[in-house]
Design an enzyme around this catalytic site. Structure first.
Site, PDB file in Angstrom:
ATOM      1  N   HIS A  22       0.818  -1.227   0.000  1.00 17.61           N
ATOM      2  CA  HIS A  22       0.000   0.000   0.000  1.00 17.61           C
ATOM      3  C   HIS A  22       0.846   1.271   0.000  1.00 17.61           C
ATOM      4  O   HIS A  22       0.328   2.366  -0.225  1.00 17.61           O
ATOM      5  CB  HIS A  22      -0.911   0.037   1.227  1.00 17.61           C
ATOM      6  CG  HIS A  22      -1.893  -1.091   1.289  1.00 17.61           C
ATOM      7  ND1 HIS A  22      -2.802  -1.336   0.287  1.00 17.61           N
ATOM      8  CD2 HIS A  22      -2.110  -2.063   2.220  1.00 17.61           C
ATOM      9  CE1 HIS A  22      -3.534  -2.401   0.606  1.00 17.61           C
ATOM     10  NE2 HIS A  22      -3.128  -2.865   1.766  1.00 17.61           N
TER      11      HIS A  22
HETATM   12  C1  X5A Z   1      -0.907  -5.127   4.125  1.00 26.12           C
HETATM   13  C2  X5A Z   1      -2.352  -5.124   4.527  1.00 26.12           C
HETATM   14  C3  X5A Z   1      -4.257  -3.874   5.286  1.00 26.12           C
HETATM   15  C4  X5A Z   1      -4.679  -2.539   5.798  1.00 26.12           C
HETATM   16  C5  X5A Z   1      -6.124  -2.584   6.263  1.00 26.12           C
HETATM   17  C6  X5A Z   1      -6.614  -1.278   6.809  1.00 26.12           C
HETATM   18  N1  X5A Z   1      -2.880  -3.944   4.890  1.00 26.12           N
HETATM   19  N2  X5A Z   1      -7.969  -1.350   7.225  1.00 26.12           N
HETATM   20  O1  X5A Z   1      -2.964  -6.174   4.558  1.00 26.12           O
HETATM   21 ZN    ZN Z   2      -3.938  -7.145   3.048  1.00 28.87          ZN
END
Ligand code: X5A
Ligand code: ZN
Length: 725
Positions: free
Chosen positions: A135
């Site tokens: 992300h």
């Molecule tokens: C890497 C990953 C998830 C973030 C979720 C936020 N991130 N609600 O799985």
């Molecule tokens: Zn994830």
């Protein structure tokens, strides 16, 4: 050569210091649970364990701005209140005084893994890291991610090794929008992500996570988003996505390296994903990817928040990377309607960019009848409890322990004693024979066909088959005496059934007829031969082996030499060739020199394997797979190797390949390599199948779909984009 495991225990040193229900799931125990699982199953001990080192700031700079790196560096000296205030500036992020160190180790681990694979120190590997990365963006932390581990690894592979085509498979249940943004206009990185989307109502709530986002400018077609619009997706849905979307594109793309954003929040039990795929599914997804890029796979951990599910899924992946057979996939192999709709939306969005999707062999049905019997999803409880997930996981765990690894991986039974065959190390040459009386009893089924030499060969084959059925040998290659293949195949089938095999899949290539007295549903007979397409029954199917007939045309321009395989010779200037040449090719002068070409089969062959053979095979869930190369089978060695490699999946690695004497030598060696777990050789350039053959496959699929639901994958409207302008 083997599998690398990259780790550093310091990566457990970052954790949430205040109350935040959204972020608390990203905890240090994730890494220790995964590692403990690997240790307990003896998998860590089989890997080349590398200790991660921090990435340099220059390496971070391949993706992130110096200002952002400086901002993260400064978090080392902030107090709790300051950290919390800074975290609030981003979406779903927490900082800790150790974040900078951990995040640099995470990037460093991914880079070391790429180095290990691209220098040839190992075949493949996994980096177990925290924080995750997919992300994270040029100047932003996001969704627990600080630096974009996989994106930096891809840049590194391009810069340091000059790679030109990298595939990123992001099977984490969240959209890795960070990776998408970084490579949006870059055609050298094909980014595939599936993610829980629910029509935009799931985090990170982005329009650009939908299927219509395909990349920008030069990068159009190199971003592939598969949004899941319902929770509860399972093994059949994930498998359908691989067979009908990812793999066709990946073969056409022909990557030099596969990076996996390996998040396991897409597995059963995960509170974020709320999906239902079991850990075994990740073994199969891994094995399917192993036929790409010569098996060069670098997986980097992303999400995964149910500790037991995470640990089991990681083990499944590592086990498969090590070359172990895949455990059987449980559950009804029927994709749900919502999954099919999502798959169709990607196919439609991507069809203009990929020849393999324009040639999609799925039957075109009217909208109301499109998914007549697709599995409808049972409603999940609002908040699935951890106990419920554990209940779903524990029986599987018992199952895993019950399947001991056969002491022998691959055995070869040769018809001619002492044939000069250079077999790869690790392959057992089957010298033993079944008892003479037993062999003769089986041979009596076909009195005229087994004499002298062929009887000797049969004795060895029966012994090898016995080893496979008893679990002593994982898989094998049986070389029959000349002209004895058909009779041998019959004996093998009878022997399997008498041993108690419930379901036997026979993939018969070339001139082999189905034995007459086979009862339906015990044996699925799939004959790939010549031009014939016929559905005798749902368990007796003939399909053509698609071939591109044509020639090699060589054009010599003043600055270039163009070689076309299997294309019509008239006007290469207007060809978009296999999706590669975006612009018409300028041919400067001279007529082509046409050379005869032996039939080529890449595009049609792949449609046949991915669109027909594997959906049938996975839907049938056989105990044993028999792959028989009969007379005039027409397969090139690389094709036979690919087929053998992927057919290991549906029967948990129990596969016997039967080849006839004349064809052995190189073929037997190549088959032995893939059965040992090595990647198959490349198929060569991607070529289109002929329209007639694609039509034949499409018709077959329409007839078979009522029984074999994994065949379902709606096609984009035909003629929406013609491959030849
Ligand atoms: C890497 C990953 C998830 C973030 C979720 C936020 N991130 N609600 O799985
Ligand atoms: Zn994830």
């Amino acid at each position: 050569m083997g599998t690398a495991l990259v780790y550093h225990e310091d990566m457990t040193a970052t954790r949430l210091l205040w109350d935040d229900p959204e972020c608390e799931i990203e905890c240090p125990e994730r890494l220790t649970a995964a590692l403990d699982g690997l240790r307990q199953r003896g998998l860590q001990q089989r890997c080349l364990c590398l200790t991660a080192c921090e990435a340099s700031e220059e390496e971070l700079g391949m993706v992130h701005s110096p200002e952002y790196v400086a901002l993260v560096r400064r978090t080392q000296t902030l107090d709790k209140e300051e950290l919390q205030a800074l975290s609030k500036q981003f979406d779903a992020v927490y900082f800790h005084p150790n974040t900078f160190h951990c995040a640099r180790l995470a990037v460093g681990a991914a880079l070391q893994l790429v180095d290990a694979v691209l220098t040839g120190a190992v075949h493949n590997g996994l980096a177990l890291v925290r924080p995750p990365g997919h992300h994270s963006q040029k100047e932003a932390a996001n969704g627990f991610c600080v630096f974009n581990n996989v994106a930096i690894a891809a840049k590194h592979a391009k810069q340091k090794y000059g790679l030109q085509r990298i595939l990123i498979v992001d099977w984490d249940i969240h959209h890795g929008q960070g990776i998408q943004y970084i490579f949006d206009d870059d055609p050298s990185v094909l980014y595939f992500s599936w993610h829980r989307y629910e029509h935009g109502r799931f985090w990170p709530f982005l329009q650009e996570s939908d299927a219509h986002a395909v990349g920008q400018g030069q990068g159009q077609g190199f971003t592939v988003n598969l949004p899941w619009n319902q929770v509860g997706m399972g093994n059949a849905d994930y498998l359908a996505a691989f067979l009908h979307v990812l793999l066709p594109l990946a073969f056409e793309f022909d990557p030099e390296l596969v990076l996996v954003s390996a998040g396991f929040d897409s597995a059963i039990g995960d509170p974020e994903g709320r999906m239902r795929a079991t850990p075994e599914c990740f073994a199969h997804l891994t094995q399917l990817m192993q036929v790409l890029a010569g098996g060069r796979i670098c997986a980097v951990l992303e999400g995964g928040y149910h500790l037991e599910s995470l640990a089991q899924s990681v083990c499944m992946m590592v086990q498969t990377l090590l070359g172990d057979p895949t455990p059987p996939l449980l559950g009804l192999m029927v994709p749900c309607q919502s999954a099919l709709e999502s798959i169709q939306s990607v196919q439609t969005a991507q069809a203009p960019h990929w020849t393999s999707l324009q040639q999609n062999v799925a039957p075109v049905l009217g909208p109301s009848t499109r998914f007549p019997e697709g599995r409808s999803l049972p409603l999940l409880a609002e908040n699935p409890t951890y106990e419920a997930a554990e209940a779903a996981l524990s029986p599987l765990q018992g199952e895993l322990c019950l399947r001991p690894t056969p002491p022998i991986c691959t055995a070869v039974a040769l018809a001619v004693p002492g044939a000069a065959l250079a077999l790869p190390p690790g392959v057992l040459l089957q010298e033993e024979s079944a008892l003479r009386e037993e062999t003769e009893a089986w041979a009596r089924l076909h009195k005229s066909l087994f004499q002298d030499e062929s009887l000797v060969a049969l004795g060895k084959i029966l012994c090898l088959l016995g080893g496979i059925l008893d679990g002593q040998v994982r898989n094998g290659i049986a070389v029959t005496a000349a002209l004895a293949t058909a009779a041998t195949v019959e004996v093998i089938i009878q022997r399997c059934l008498s041993h108690g095999a419930q379901r036997l899949l026979c993939v018969a290539l070339g001139q082999l007829d189905r034995p007459l007295d086979l009862a339906d549903d015990g044996v699925l007979w799939l004959n790939i031969r010549g031009k014939e397409a016929a559905v005798e029954s749902m368990f007796h199917i003939s399909t053509p082996l698609p071939q591109v007939r044509g020639r090699v045309a060589v054009w010599r321009g003043s600055h270039c030499l163009l070689v076309f395989l299997g294309v019509p010779a008239h006007n290469p200037g207007s060809l978009r060739f296999g999706g590669w040449l975006q612009e018409p090719v300028a041919v400067s002068r001279s007529e082509p020199e046409a050379l005869p070409l032996s039939p080529q089969t890449t595009g049609g062959f792949l449609s046949c394997i991915l669109g027909l053979v594997l959906p049938l095979a996975y839907g049938f869930q056989p105990d044993v797979v028999l792959m028989a190369l009969g007379p005039a089978h027409g397969l090139q060695n690389a094709q036979a190797a690919l087929l053998a490699s992927v057919l290991r999946g549906p029967a948990g690695g129990r596969i016997l390949a039967v080849v006839e004497e004349e064809s052995i030598l190189q073929l037997a060696r190549t088959l032995a390599q893939v059965l040992l777990g090595e990647a198959p050789p490349s198929l060569g350039p991607f070529l289109m199948a002929s329209p007639e053959e694609i039509r034949a496959l499409r018709l077959l699929k329409a007839q078979l779909e009522p029984r074999w639901k994994l065949l379902q994958a709606a096609a984009p409207p035909p003629g929406s984009c013609s491959p030849i302008a």
